[in-house]
Structure formats: C-alpha cells, structure tokens
Design a protein around this motif. Structure first.
Motif, PDB file in Angstrom:
ATOM      1  N   GLY A  87      62.126  16.883  23.776  1.00 25.85           N
ATOM      2  CA  GLY A  87      63.028  17.884  23.225  1.00 25.85           C
ATOM      3  C   GLY A  87      63.387  17.477  21.811  1.00 25.85           C
ATOM      4  N   TYR A  88      63.952  18.432  21.060  1.00 27.91           N
ATOM      5  CA  TYR A  88      64.336  18.089  19.691  1.00 27.91           C
ATOM      6  C   TYR A  88      65.552  18.909  19.298  1.00 27.91           C
ATOM      7  CZ  TYR A  88      61.925  22.418  18.385  1.00 27.91           C
ATOM      8  OH  TYR A  88      61.532  23.733  18.298  1.00 27.91           O
ATOM      9  N   GLY A  89      66.252  18.421  18.293  1.00 35.42           N
ATOM     10  CA  GLY A  89      67.434  19.117  17.804  1.00 35.42           C
ATOM     11  C   GLY A  89      67.549  18.982  16.300  1.00 35.42           C
ATOM     12  N   ASP A  90      68.074  20.033  15.647  1.00 38.43           N
ATOM     13  CA  ASP A  90      68.281  20.023  14.202  1.00 38.43           C
ATOM     14  C   ASP A  90      69.659  19.442  13.904  1.00 38.43           C
ATOM     15  OD1 ASP A  90      65.833  21.282  13.681  1.00 38.43           O
ATOM     16  OD2 ASP A  90      66.702  23.258  14.062  1.00 38.43           O
ATOM     17  N   GLU A  91      69.716  18.551  12.939  1.00 33.70           N
ATOM     18  CA  GLU A  91      70.972  17.948  12.516  1.00 33.70           C
ATOM     19  C   GLU A  91      71.491  18.669  11.270  1.00 33.70           C
ATOM     20  OE1 GLU A  91      72.387  15.105  14.385  1.00 33.70           O
ATOM     21  OE2 GLU A  91      70.960  16.231  15.624  1.00 33.70           O
ATOM     22  N   LEU A  92      72.781  18.522  11.000  1.00 37.53           N
ATOM     23  CA  LEU A  92      73.386  19.195   9.857  1.00 37.53           C
ATOM     24  C   LEU A  92      72.822  18.713   8.527  1.00 37.53           C
ATOM     25  CD1 LEU A  92      77.140  19.313  10.999  1.00 37.53           C
ATOM     26  CD2 LEU A  92      75.467  21.177  11.005  1.00 37.53           C
ATOM     27  N   ASN A  93      72.350  17.484   8.498  1.00 38.33           N
ATOM     28  CA  ASN A  93      71.801  16.938   7.253  1.00 38.33           C
ATOM     29  C   ASN A  93      70.336  17.324   7.026  1.00 38.33           C
ATOM     30  OD1 ASN A  93      70.525  15.392   9.170  1.00 38.33           O
ATOM     31  ND2 ASN A  93      71.273  13.425   8.421  1.00 38.33           N
ATOM     32  N   GLY A  94      69.788  18.200   7.889  1.00 40.24           N
ATOM     33  CA  GLY A  94      68.422  18.677   7.718  1.00 40.24           C
ATOM     34  C   GLY A  94      67.376  17.892   8.488  1.00 40.24           C
ATOM     35  N   THR A  95      67.794  16.765   9.080  1.00 34.18           N
ATOM     36  CA  THR A  95      66.831  15.971   9.847  1.00 34.18           C
ATOM     37  C   THR A  95      66.642  16.577  11.238  1.00 34.18           C
ATOM     38  OG1 THR A  95      68.547  14.498  10.708  1.00 34.18           O
ATOM     39  CG2 THR A  95      67.494  13.876   8.622  1.00 34.18           C
ATOM     40  N   GLN A  96      65.610  16.118  11.917  1.00 33.04           N
ATOM     41  CA  GLN A  96      65.349  16.514  13.295  1.00 33.04           C
ATOM     42  C   GLN A  96      65.223  15.261  14.151  1.00 33.04           C
ATOM     43  OE1 GLN A  96      61.837  19.139  13.333  1.00 33.04           O
ATOM     44  NE2 GLN A  96      63.179  20.756  14.056  1.00 33.04           N
ATOM     45  N   ILE A  97      65.807  15.322  15.338  1.00 34.24           N
ATOM     46  CA  ILE A  97      65.699  14.200  16.266  1.00 34.24           C
ATOM     47  C   ILE A  97      64.846  14.629  17.463  1.00 34.24           C
ATOM     48  CG2 ILE A  97      66.912  12.589  17.779  1.00 34.24           C
ATOM     49  CD1 ILE A  97      69.311  12.762  15.987  1.00 34.24           C
ATOM     50  N   TYR A  98      63.741  13.930  17.667  1.00 34.39           N
ATOM     51  CA  TYR A  98      62.880  14.172  18.823  1.00 34.39           C
ATOM     52  C   TYR A  98      63.166  13.110  19.883  1.00 34.39           C
ATOM     53  CZ  TYR A  98      59.855  17.753  16.824  1.00 34.39           C
ATOM     54  OH  TYR A  98      59.370  18.928  16.311  1.00 34.39           O
ATOM     55  N   THR A  99      63.277  13.554  21.115  1.00 33.00           N
ATOM     56  CA  THR A  99      63.483  12.635  22.239  1.00 33.00           C
ATOM     57  C   THR A  99      62.368  12.841  23.251  1.00 33.00           C
ATOM     58  OG1 THR A  99      65.888  12.715  21.948  1.00 33.00           O
ATOM     59  CG2 THR A  99      65.056  11.878  24.049  1.00 33.00           C
ATOM     60  N   PHE A 100      61.579  11.799  23.475  1.00 33.14           N
ATOM     61  CA  PHE A 100      60.482  11.827  24.435  1.00 33.14           C
ATOM     62  C   PHE A 100      60.880  11.040  25.678  1.00 33.14           C
ATOM     63  CE2 PHE A 100      58.566  12.369  20.301  1.00 33.14           C
ATOM     64  CZ  PHE A 100      57.603  13.344  20.497  1.00 33.14           C
ATOM     65  N   THR A 101      60.582  11.605  26.836  1.00 33.07           N
ATOM     66  CA  THR A 101      60.782  10.896  28.102  1.00 33.07           C
ATOM     67  C   THR A 101      59.414  10.535  28.656  1.00 33.07           C
ATOM     68  OG1 THR A 101      62.807  12.128  28.563  1.00 33.07           O
ATOM     69  CG2 THR A 101      61.750  11.003  30.414  1.00 33.07           C
ATOM     70  N   LEU A 102      59.180   9.244  28.864  1.00 31.79           N
ATOM     71  CA  LEU A 102      57.883   8.778  29.341  1.00 31.79           C
ATOM     72  C   LEU A 102      57.753   8.955  30.850  1.00 31.79           C
ATOM     73  CD1 LEU A 102      57.879   7.547  26.500  1.00 31.79           C
ATOM     74  CD2 LEU A 102      56.900   5.467  27.477  1.00 31.79           C
ATOM     75  N   ARG A 103      56.518   9.103  31.315  1.00 36.30           N
ATOM     76  CA  ARG A 103      56.246   9.100  32.744  1.00 36.30           C
ATOM     77  C   ARG A 103      56.665   7.752  33.318  1.00 36.30           C
ATOM     78  NH1 ARG A 103      52.339  13.109  33.989  1.00 36.30           N
ATOM     79  NH2 ARG A 103      51.313  13.977  32.146  1.00 36.30           N
TER      80      ARG A 103
END
Length: 538
Positions: A87-103
């Motif tokens: 999943g990912y989310g947009d931050e107010l400073n323009g960055t994006q945070i991706y979060t991966f969940t491994l098997r």
C-alpha cells in the motif's frame, strides 16, 4: 490349490498397486530445459550484473518483491513475488510512503526465512559508492539517495519495522516504482552474512539464493540450476532443472541444430535468414538516433533539422545494418516498452510519429525540399557527423551522408571515433551532429524521454526547452496512468518536431525455442523466463 491361487492373485494385485505408486522402479524423468546464453557471467551479484545473460540467470535464482509472470495471452504481467501485498500514501510534503508486507512462507535456499531487513541491506548496498554498482541509479527516486551516494547509506529511507514489513519513502510519485524497480534484478534481496564470504556470487558451495532455482553445479561453461522444493510457488513451475550453457552465437547455433540445447539467445545472421516469413525478432530497448547539438556554433536550424529527418530512408538503413535484426523506427520510444498502466505497449498506443512507408519516401523528400526554401543551408552547406567507428554505424553514417547530400545538397563530413572517445566528445559538447545509441534498462517510456530535459546528465544534445521540461514534470506528478501517458506522448512529439533528436532505427533481440515447447515469455528488455516452459499438449 484354489486358495493358493487367490493368495497369488492378491499378492500380484498388491505388487501392481505398489508398482503404480512407485513407478515400478522407473520414475518419470524430471523435466530439464537446456539453455544457451551468449555471455558467460562475470558475476551473479544482483547489484553488479550488466549483461542480459547475467540478468536472466539471476532472475531464476533470486526473486524480488514483484515478479514477471506468464498470463493467459502468452505475455506477462507483473504480479506479487515475495510481497504478499503493498500500500502507499501521499504525504503533505509531496513524498510517498510505500509499505510492503512479505509472505510468511518464503525462505532462502539454506532454509532461513527471507526478511525485510534483507531488502534494506541489499538496497543500501546497491547505492553505496563503495559497492560501485553500475545500477545504483535505479533507486534515485528514494528519499536520501543523494546522501547515500555520497557515502551515508543510512540516509536512504528504506526500513524494516519488523521481519515482514518493508517501508520505502519516495521523493515524489513514481508510476513505475512497483512494476519496474521492485521487480528489477538489481534490487533483489541479499543476505549480509553471505555477501561477506569470498566469491559468494559465483561459487555454488557458498551461494544462497531465494528464487525458484538454486545452483547445484557449475563446471566450465555449464551451470545447472534445480527447482527448490520449498519455493512457495513450486507447483506452478514447468521446468524442474535448467542446464545453462554460455557460448557465442555460432557455437550456440551448432548446439541447437545438433539437438544439444532447447533454447538459444542471439542468432547468427545465417540463422536469421533461414527463418520463415512469419518469424520476427523481439523488440529491444535500444534506439539509434542522430542528436543535433543545440549549443554548437552555427547550430543547424529547426527547418533544416526537420528536413534532415524527412529524407532519411530508415528502411534502407535498417536493411543495410542487418535485415530483420534492425527495424526502421517510427518514434523514439521503442516497441516492447509498456504504457503507464502496463496494459499495452506505449509505442502501439501512441502511434507512429515518423512516416516510414516506402511509397511515401519521395513525397517526404519533396516536403523536405519545400521546407528548405524558407531556410538556407549552414555556412558552406556543410555539417560534421561524428559516430562510433564500428561496422554498423559506419555503414549507417555513410548512407545518411549520401541521403543528405543527394536530397538536400548538404555536405557531411564523417568523423568515426572509438567508443570511449565518442562518449567524451558528447560530454564535452564538441560536435554538431552525432549518431548515438540510446539504450535504457527501465521498461517505461520516461526512460527514453527524461534524458532530454534540461537538467539531465544524458542530455548530450544540450536541449533547453521549457515547454518540454514542463510536460515531463507534469507527467511525473500525474496520478492518472492515462493522463501520464498523454503527457509523455505530447513530450515525445514535441521532442521529435524540434529535430534535435532524430530516431533512425530500433534494435531487436533474437532467439529460438525447440519445436514442441511452449510458455516461454520475455519482458521486452532482453530477458526471458523459463519457469513455466513445458511440452505442448498433444
């Protein structure tokens, strides 16, 4: 006697059942695919590989967060690999945070679990200047990349909150991050305890991998890789064993014709000529193009640049370089490069930007001559064309020289130089026109278009076009794949209309697979996947 017969019958029945279960001592041979690749690997370190042969081998030994997978159309989709979800989310400073969940069922070939920390280590190592990886730029969109390249790899914002969670912070939107970067060879996970060992990437006794196969033997030019029983997707594998040889094209073709290998990558000219009319090479991410230096003294005017493109008989040039091996280009982005939604080819969707119909060549030349009525030729009617002094580009340069002289009256001085000298000439900007090869490692149209923005180090034409820069920046910021592709199409059209970049030909890659086998697929980047290869149903 009757009782004895019943007992013998019962015993025979039991034996038959046991034979069926055990194969009567004759187990069916495991499927083996015999492959021949053109170059022996110098390394199988994912961060350091550079050739298609090395990358193909690594793609079978390691697996990334995402992976290429055969689809119902015989093509491929990018699907989850070691990642179970993201999943990912947009931050107010323009960055994006991706979060991966491994098997939670993925392991290394020695049985240890693959953890998110293995990715953190591998990605930090990739950008570490001490590693000297030629692929480090693959992570340039991650926050902290510049600081990491200066030596502090802890600044790269990649972290593992726990064993199955990987977090990555991007500077801004990057539409190809998941499908391209997270499935790339260079960003495969690595174990720090293995990398510390001597010759860890080339010695089967030391090598530990996490993909569908692991190396069981490597002697001389024969590498044997066996399917891992503990691989989470083992049931979908069609090939139990890969026997990979490394040999130049002539030897490879001899092995193929003698029935000693099932697949060969890189055909000889003779083998290509022997194929039937329906055979066609695969697209490859390489374009031969003329670049006109915007900053050169006596810069060639826009009208003349357009005329120079119009009078190129690209079909004739491609045929002279090697029939069926090179294609006349109809755009800068080659075929095989996917669009932003990864649903189709960018070139097919964008359409042709260059008219290559042989029947329209004369009208193209007439149009070019009309254009020149509004603009005089350069002083003395002469330009200099610099190119790499090899057989193919010498032939192409001579044909370009002849076409420009015959159709436009333009005198062209040819200057052939060594590959290293050409790179220096381009970097110093000491040229008017140069014939270059544009090759990219990302399966995204932006890889071929970003090079020409004003700030790009690869902008050897020294183009400064505010409108073009704006289009490329907007395409990066676009959250819609459809809108992004529209901006990229407009940018490509604008670039070609300016005439500072004049595409000439597209490269291809060639291969043969033994009749009777199916489910081989490639990714348009020169990589082929053998995981699902099986005998065709009778």
């Amino acid at each position: 006697m009757r009782k004895m017969k019943r007992m013998m019958t019962l015993l025979l029945s039991v034996c038959m059942v046991l034979c069926l279960l055990s194969g009567c001592g004759e187990t069916e041979d495991a499927s083996t695919l015999r492959v021949c690749l053109p170059d022996a690997p110098e390394t199988l370190d994912p961060a350091m590989v550079t050739t298609e042969s090395e990358e193909i081998v690594v793609n079978h030994l390691y697996e990334n967060l995402m992976k290429a997978s055969l689809n119902a159309h015989g093509d491929y989709d990018v699907v989850y690999g070691l990642a179970r979800s993201y999943g990912y989310g947009d931050e107010l400073n323009g960055t994006q945070i991706y979060t991966f969940t491994l098997r939670d069922d993925v392991t290394w070939s020695d049985g240890r679990p693959v953890t998110a920390q293995d990715f953190v280590y591998a990605w930090q190592r990739l950008v570490d200047p001490a590693t000297a990886s030629p692929n480090a730029q693959l992570l340039e969109m991650v926050v902290g990349y510049e600081e990491a390249r200066r030596g502090d790899v802890t600044k790269l914002q990649v972290s593992a909150p726990d064993d199955t969670t990987l977090e990555v912070v991007l500077k801004q939107r990057c539409s190809y991050f998941v499908d391209v970067v997270c499935s790339a060879v260079a960003t495969m996970p690595l174990r720090s305890d293995i990398v510390e060992k001597e010759n860890w990437s080339m010695d089967p006794a030391v090598m530990v991998t996490n993909g569908a196969y692991y190396v069981t033997a490597w002697e001389n030019d024969l590498l044997t890789a066996t399917a891992r029983e503990s691989y989470y997707d083992a049931k979908r594998l069609g090939t139990d064993e890969l026997q990979i040889r490394f040999a130049e094209a002539a030897i490879a073709m001899e092995l193929y014709e003698n029935g000693e290998v099932d697949f060969v990558l890189g055909l000889t000219d003779e083998a290509i000529a022997a194929q039937d009319e329906e055979w066609k090479a695969d697209p490859y991410p390489l374009v031969g193009a003329l670049v006109v230096n915007q900053m050169a003294e006596g810069t060639v005017g826009e009208t003349l640049r357009q005329a120079m493109s119009l009078v190129l008989d690209r079909n004739a040039i491609a045929a002279a370089m090697g029939a069926r091996r090179y294609w006349a280009t109809d755009g800068l982005v080659p075929y095989g490069i996917r669009n932003s939604s990864a649903a189709a080819e960018f070139r097919t969707e964008a359409g042709a930007l260059i008219e290559n119909d042989p029947e329209k060549y004369e009208s193209n030349c007439a149009q070019a001559k009309d254009l020149l009525k509004a603009q005089a030729l350069p002083e003395a009617g002469r330009v200099t064309l610099v190119y790499e002094n090899n057989e193919l580009h010498t032939k192409a340069a001579q044909m370009i020289q002849s076409m420009w002289k015959e159709q436009l009256g333009l005198q062209v001085e040819l200057v052939g130089v060594a590959e290293e000298e050409l790179e220096q000439v381009l970097q110093r900007g000491e040229f008017t026109v140069a014939l270059v090869q544009v090759q990219r490692t990302l399966n995204d149209a932006s890889a071929f278009l970003d090079s020409w923005v004003s700030a790009s180090e690869k902008n050897h034409a020294h183009i400064h076009n505010t409108a073009y820069d704006l289009l490329m920046r907007i395409s990066t910021d676009s959250a819609s794949p459809v809108a992004r592709d529209a901006y990229l199409k407009d940018a490509e059209r604008m670039l070609l209309e300016s005439g500072f970049v004049i595409p000439v030909y597209h490269g291809t890659t060639t291969w043969l697979l033994r009749d009777g086998l199916t489910n081989l697929y490639g990714d348009g980047m020169g990589h082929y996947y053998f995981h699902n290869v099986v005998e065709k149903p009778q």
